[in-house]
Write an enzyme that holds these catalytic residues in place. Structure first.
Site, PDB file in Angstrom:
ATOM      1  N   ARG A  73      -7.032  -1.149  17.130  1.00  0.00           N
ATOM      2  CA  ARG A  73      -7.637  -0.864  15.678  1.00  0.00           C
ATOM      3  C   ARG A  73      -8.566  -1.996  15.676  1.00  0.00           C
ATOM      4  NH1 ARG A  73      -4.069   0.193  10.390  1.00  0.00           N
ATOM      5  NH2 ARG A  73      -4.320  -2.077   9.999  1.00  0.00           N
ATOM      6  N   LYS A  95       0.922  -1.314  -0.139  1.00  0.00           N
ATOM      7  CA  LYS A  95       0.012  -0.012  -0.106  1.00  0.00           C
ATOM      8  C   LYS A  95       0.840   1.234   0.119  1.00  0.00           C
ATOM      9  CE  LYS A  95      -0.646  -0.311   5.085  1.00  0.00           C
ATOM     10  NZ  LYS A  95      -1.511  -1.076   6.150  1.00  0.00           N
TER      11      LYS A  95
END
Ligand code: PLP
Length: 352
Positions: free
Chosen positions: A128, A35
């Site tokens: 998260r 990414k």
């Protein structure tokens, strides 16, 4: 044409070799996370040449770019309910924490006549993604009711939101849950994924729990840093990506703006230190292209003063006679700068 990001593919292959060899020595497989460089196919190919085992990304568009590569594709970000069909089509494995999403993936997989593999994410305190450990058994039992879903592993993500550092302690909790899948559910899971580049240092220290057999590496591959403590990884390159930007103005100016100070281009009220007269250069790149705070000028005598959307202002007083209008200034990159530069359509790429 500038600004331009110069990408040294050999250095990236060397980074991947060193890191994947270290992983493999510890019986740990490695996912190359694409990414940060928007899955540029040349960069991914360089990592594949270095011996990585999986291609992983948060975004389906990026994984689509790796379609031709003969390695399993892993979706890192939890699938959106609206994209489950694409997830099954484009990826082999996805990371999951929501039973509703897993049920939707099951339906999508059934429709496409294809099994889909999942890694169940456990939240070990970074806050998260991931299920809470106390929900483990009920979640696993539900997952096992789905015919087109194969639970192939468990995983954890740390040092992302809460900044929690992976240790033998918290990763041992993950290892214990993996063991429970074997003993209580007779599941032969293949992947116990112990985190990202911040878990790498545990290999060096010999503190990785033996059950952990996979890591997902992004920043360490592209920039050669382990990210728990921000140390360079021995033998790897930190400068495989460099930014080059061009000087479009060079002038002697005061360090303090003149007149009443209001707001800058981003609505902040700026403050300035009076350093007297200085030689300043403007480079043709700005906040629309790069996270300026993450740029590291190679010439230590150049200091970044600030930037607007399309102009970067640097202090070159100490090296004023070395830089002229039209010259190129080179920067090493921290993660945020790499991410933004690769995402900007205005930044050209040169490979070497
Ligand atoms: C981005 C990401 C990674 C890679 O993190 P690095 O710190 O760049 O190594 C690994 N796992 C997940 C789930 C991610 O989102």
């Amino acid at each position: 044409m500038y600004p331009k990001i110069v990408i040294d593919l050999n250095k990236l292959t060397e980074n991947a070799k060193i890191i994947s060899q270290k992983c493999h020595e510890h019986n740990v497989t490695m996912m190359a996370v694409s990414k940060s460089y928007c899955a540029d196919p040349k960069v991914t190919a360089a990592f594949v040449a270095g011996g990585v085992d999986y291609i992983a990304d948060s975004r389906l568009d990026n994984l689509a770019l790796a379609k031709g590569i003969n390695l399993p594709k892993v979706l890192l970000r939890l699938p959106s309910l609206s994209e489950v069909d694409k997830v099954v089509e484009l990826t082999d494995i996805s990371l999951n924490s929501e039973l509703t999403t897993i049920a939707a993936l099951d339906l999508a997989a059934k429709k496409l006549g294809k099994a889909h593999q999942i890694i169940l994410m456990i939240d070990l305190g970074d806050l998260r993604e991931g299920i809470w450990p106390s929900d483990f058994d009920s979640t696993v039992r539900q997952i096992l009711t789905h015919q087109h879903i194969k639970l192939v592993g468990v995983g954890v993500n740390l040092t992302c939101y809460g900044g929690i550092i992976p240790k033998h302690d918290n990763l041992s909790q993950l290892a214990a849950l993996a063991e429970r899948l074997k003993s209580n559910y007779q599941l032969d899971i293949q992947i116990v994924s112990g985190g990202n580049s911040s878990s790498y240092y545990l290999l060096d220290k010999g503190q990785m729990p033996a059950t952990i057999n996979n890591l997902r590496m992004g920043e360490s591959l592209v920039l050669g840093y382990e990210t728990a403590y921000g140390k360079p990884i021995a033998g790897t390159h930190q400068d495989a990506f460099q930014l080059q930007a061009e000087i479009i103005e060079k002038k002697s100016k005061p360090s303090m703006p003149i007149g009443e100070i209001g707001r800058d281009a981003f609505g902040n009220i700026p403050s300035f230190e009076d350093k007297g007269q200085m030689v300043r250069a403007i480079l043709s790149i700005g906040r629309q292209d790069v996270k300026v705070e993450n740029l590291l000028p190679i010439d230590a005598n150049i200091h970044i003063l600030g930037a607007s959307s399309d102009h970067l202002i640097v202090d070159i007083t100490d090296v004023a006679n070395r830089y002229q209008l039209g010259d190129i200034v080179t920067f090493n990159l921290e993660y945020g700068a790499l991410l933004s530069l690769m995402t900007s359509p205005y930044v050209k790429r040169e490979y070497k």
